[in-house]
Design a protein around this motif. Structure first.
Motif, PDB file in Angstrom:
ATOM      1  N   GLN A 245       0.834  -1.210   0.000  1.00  0.00           N
ATOM      2  CA  GLN A 245       0.000   0.000   0.000  1.00  0.00           C
ATOM      3  C   GLN A 245       0.869   1.260   0.000  1.00  0.00           C
ATOM      4  OE1 GLN A 245      -3.199  -0.268  -0.221  1.00  0.00           O
ATOM      5  NE2 GLN A 245      -4.110   1.665   0.389  1.00  0.00           N
TER       6      GLN A 245
ATOM      7  N   LYS B 272       2.295   1.639  -3.375  1.00  0.00           N
ATOM      8  CA  LYS B 272       1.207   2.025  -4.290  1.00  0.00           C
ATOM      9  C   LYS B 272       0.815   3.504  -4.139  1.00  0.00           C
ATOM     10  CE  LYS B 272      -2.880   0.305  -4.424  1.00  0.00           C
ATOM     11  NZ  LYS B 272      -4.015  -0.531  -4.010  1.00  0.00           N
ATOM     12  N   LEU B 273       1.163   4.088  -2.982  1.00  0.00           N
ATOM     13  CA  LEU B 273       0.877   5.515  -2.786  1.00  0.00           C
ATOM     14  C   LEU B 273       1.564   6.352  -3.863  1.00  0.00           C
ATOM     15  CD1 LEU B 273       1.435   6.159   1.038  1.00  0.00           C
ATOM     16  CD2 LEU B 273      -0.707   6.277  -0.175  1.00  0.00           C
ATOM     17  N   PHE B 274       2.746   5.884  -4.274  1.00  0.00           N
ATOM     18  CA  PHE B 274       3.571   6.710  -5.155  1.00  0.00           C
ATOM     19  C   PHE B 274       3.737   6.140  -6.565  1.00  0.00           C
ATOM     20  CE2 PHE B 274       5.096   6.995  -0.747  1.00  0.00           C
ATOM     21  CZ  PHE B 274       4.735   8.307  -0.510  1.00  0.00           C
TER      22      PHE B 274
ATOM     23  N   ASP C  55       2.081   3.871  -9.582  1.00  0.00           N
ATOM     24  CA  ASP C  55       0.994   3.141 -10.215  1.00  0.00           C
ATOM     25  C   ASP C  55       1.498   2.782 -11.613  1.00  0.00           C
ATOM     26  OD1 ASP C  55      -1.341   2.097 -11.040  1.00  0.00           O
ATOM     27  OD2 ASP C  55      -2.545   3.924 -10.900  1.00  0.00           O
ATOM     28  N   ASP C  56       1.718   3.815 -12.411  1.00  0.00           N
ATOM     29  CA  ASP C  56       2.391   3.649 -13.691  1.00  0.00           C
ATOM     30  C   ASP C  56       3.890   3.819 -13.423  1.00  0.00           C
ATOM     31  OD1 ASP C  56       3.408   3.757 -16.202  1.00  0.00           O
ATOM     32  OD2 ASP C  56       2.392   5.602 -16.800  1.00  0.00           O
TER      33      ASP C  56
ATOM     34  N   LEU D  77       7.842  13.465  -3.263  1.00  0.00           N
ATOM     35  CA  LEU D  77       6.805  12.490  -2.886  1.00  0.00           C
ATOM     36  C   LEU D  77       5.413  13.008  -3.257  1.00  0.00           C
ATOM     37  CD1 LEU D  77       8.150  11.251   0.578  1.00  0.00           C
ATOM     38  CD2 LEU D  77       8.232  10.063  -1.602  1.00  0.00           C
TER      39      LEU D  77
ATOM     40  N   LEU E 134       4.884  12.575  -6.986  1.00  0.00           N
ATOM     41  CA  LEU E 134       4.579  11.179  -7.324  1.00  0.00           C
ATOM     42  C   LEU E 134       3.151  10.824  -6.921  1.00  0.00           C
ATOM     43  CD1 LEU E 134       7.921   9.488  -6.195  1.00  0.00           C
ATOM     44  CD2 LEU E 134       7.091   9.696  -8.531  1.00  0.00           C
ATOM     45  N   PHE E 135       2.781  11.202  -5.704  1.00  0.00           N
ATOM     46  CA  PHE E 135       1.453  10.886  -5.167  1.00  0.00           C
ATOM     47  C   PHE E 135       0.363  11.649  -5.931  1.00  0.00           C
ATOM     48  CE2 PHE E 135      -2.007  11.306  -2.090  1.00  0.00           C
ATOM     49  CZ  PHE E 135      -2.081  10.034  -1.555  1.00  0.00           C
TER      50      PHE E 135
ATOM     51  N   ARG F  99      -0.063  10.583  -9.597  1.00  0.00           N
ATOM     52  CA  ARG F  99      -0.697   9.259  -9.671  1.00  0.00           C
ATOM     53  C   ARG F  99      -2.216   9.407  -9.525  1.00  0.00           C
ATOM     54  NH1 ARG F  99      -2.408   4.815  -6.618  1.00  0.00           N
ATOM     55  NH2 ARG F  99      -2.415   6.053  -4.731  1.00  0.00           N
ATOM     56  N   TRP F 100      -2.653  10.193  -8.550  1.00  0.00           N
ATOM     57  CA  TRP F 100      -4.094  10.414  -8.342  1.00  0.00           C
ATOM     58  C   TRP F 100      -4.710  11.141  -9.537  1.00  0.00           C
ATOM     59  CZ3 TRP F 100      -6.894  11.612  -3.176  1.00  0.00           C
ATOM     60  CH2 TRP F 100      -6.685  10.562  -2.284  1.00  0.00           C
TER      61      TRP F 100
ATOM     62  N   ARG G  85      -3.624  11.241 -12.652  1.00  0.00           N
ATOM     63  CA  ARG G  85      -3.664  10.335 -13.812  1.00  0.00           C
ATOM     64  C   ARG G  85      -4.891   9.425 -13.732  1.00  0.00           C
ATOM     65  NH1 ARG G  85      -2.145   5.025 -14.503  1.00  0.00           N
ATOM     66  NH2 ARG G  85      -1.475   4.463 -16.609  1.00  0.00           N
TER      67      ARG G  85
ATOM     68  N   LEU H 260      -4.911   0.520   6.350  1.00  0.00           N
ATOM     69  CA  LEU H 260      -4.380   0.776   5.008  1.00  0.00           C
ATOM     70  C   LEU H 260      -4.818   2.136   4.470  1.00  0.00           C
ATOM     71  CD1 LEU H 260      -4.682  -2.782   3.389  1.00  0.00           C
ATOM     72  CD2 LEU H 260      -2.708  -1.720   4.462  1.00  0.00           C
TER      73      LEU H 260
ATOM     74  N   VAL I  24      -3.011   4.876   6.521  1.00  0.00           N
ATOM     75  CA  VAL I  24      -1.628   5.150   6.124  1.00  0.00           C
ATOM     76  C   VAL I  24      -1.615   6.279   5.088  1.00  0.00           C
ATOM     77  CG1 VAL I  24       0.328   4.195   4.815  1.00  0.00           C
ATOM     78  CG2 VAL I  24      -0.687   2.877   6.666  1.00  0.00           C
ATOM     79  N   GLU I  25      -2.573   6.247   4.174  1.00  0.00           N
ATOM     80  CA  GLU I  25      -2.647   7.295   3.140  1.00  0.00           C
ATOM     81  C   GLU I  25      -2.995   8.647   3.771  1.00  0.00           C
ATOM     82  OE1 GLU I  25      -4.033   6.628  -0.762  1.00  0.00           O
ATOM     83  OE2 GLU I  25      -4.326   4.489  -0.479  1.00  0.00           O
TER      84      GLU I  25
ATOM     85  N   PHE J 164       0.038  10.017   5.456  1.00  0.00           N
ATOM     86  CA  PHE J 164       0.981  10.577   4.482  1.00  0.00           C
ATOM     87  C   PHE J 164       0.510  11.945   3.988  1.00  0.00           C
ATOM     88  CE2 PHE J 164       1.940  11.513   0.063  1.00  0.00           C
ATOM     89  CZ  PHE J 164       3.307  11.722   0.176  1.00  0.00           C
TER      90      PHE J 164
END
Lengths: 70, 245
Positions: A11, A14-16, A18-19, B77, B80-81, B84-85, B87, B136, B139-140, B143
């Motif tokens: 997890q 996966k936070l950072f 994905d692709d 970070l 990246l985070f 990703r969201w 996208r 789980l 944790v997000e 962060f």
């Protein structure tokens, strides 16, 4: 317990990521920009400014590359 | 009066946490309704305790990291985070990836719990389901709070945003007593993705020593740029064959 820790670790990753290509290109872009500032003496504002279009191009490429799911 | 950075921090922490808390709430609700509220609450309490201890143990360590280095690392970070969201939200909005469905998640969890009904460890398994969901997703949330708050000493504001999200989800959840399916989750994810990416660009620049013109106000420029980009990307992706919703 081992399974749960594995899921937590998964997890967190996966936070950072994905692709994978997107994550790699972002890290590469930031590294190049940082290197340009620290090693070549390029003004930090110029380098940071360059990162903005770079991130948009990386995101655009990743979105356009994505295949349909579901 | 809040400055743009404080307002953005609270909003990003609130919206990001809200999405995660809704997802955790769905599973806890499924456990509570299908098995027992005792198992649901025990699992939730245990996960929250672990999250609090983790923050209390690791939180103070951030103070030891030099400011510019921390801003740079947090910025990377966040990039990246956030990207990703963003996208995923663009792909969902353009119909390339199915939208997250809380009703479906609730039905799946309920089905699993019903199949475990005859198991001797049914209560324990139900408690673990709630525990895992809260841990789980938590944790997000942790962060998000650390990332949007730490780099400019606004962890308090970020925490308030996250706490407000938890309180709101619990209040609405207690009222409706079913999964929160009406929440425009993808729109929220897109907003958070835009905000976190904007923060990421800002902090990487600050970490490198850049003095952004307009200081915090440059965040508004980044938000507008990323918002316009996202709208354009959704349109372009739909035109390449997405179903769009």
């Amino acid at each position: 317990m081992k399974n749960l820790l594995g899921q937590i670790w998964h997890q967190v990753v996966k936070l950072f990521v994905d692709d994978g290509a997107l994550a790699f290109q972002v890290v590469l872009g930031v590294t190049l920009v940082a290197a340009a500032v620290k090693l070549l003496g390029i003004p930090a504002l110029w380098a940071a400014g360059l990162l903005v279009p770079a991130c948009l191009i990386i995101l655009w490429t990743s979105v356009m590359r994505a295949k349909k799911k579901g | 009066m809040l400055n743009p950075a404080a307002f953005s921090t609270i909003t990003a922490a609130f919206l990001g946490s809200f999405v995660e808390v809704v997802e955790a709430f769905t599973i806890v609700l499924a456990v509570g309704i299908t098995r027992s509220w005792r198992a649901a609450l025990q699992g939730t309490a245990l996960a929250l305790a672990i999250l609090v201890v983790t923050v209390l143990v690791f939180g103070p360590l951030f103070a030891l990291i030099p400011l510019h280095l921390m801003q740079f690392v947090v910025g990377v970070l966040l990039l990246l985070f956030g990207m990703r969201w963003l996208r995923k939200a663009i792909l969902r909005a353009s119909g390339f990836v199915p939208l997250h469905d809380e009703a479906q998640a609730f039905a799946q969890e309920t089905d699993v719990l019903k199949r475990q009904k005859m198991d001797k460890r049914a209560d324990f398994l139900a408690m673990m389901a709630a525990f895992k969901a809260v841990l789980l997703e938590g944790v997000e949330v942790v962060f998000i709070v650390i990332a949007v708050g730490t780099a400019h000493g606004m962890t308090f504001y970020a925490s308030m945003g996250a706490v407000a999200a938890v309180v709101l989800v619990l209040a609405v959840g207690a009222l409706v007593h079913r999964p929160l399916t009406q929440i425009p989750e993808n729109a929220l994810k897109m907003a958070v993705g835009i905000m976190l990416t904007a923060f990421g660009l800002f902090w990487v620049g600050e970490g490198l020593g850049a003095d952004w013109p307009g200081e915090d106000l440059i965040l508004l420029v980044f938000l507008a740029l990323l918002g316009g980009f996202s709208a354009f990307a959704i349109k372009a992706k739909r035109e390449t064959g997405g179903q769009g919703r």
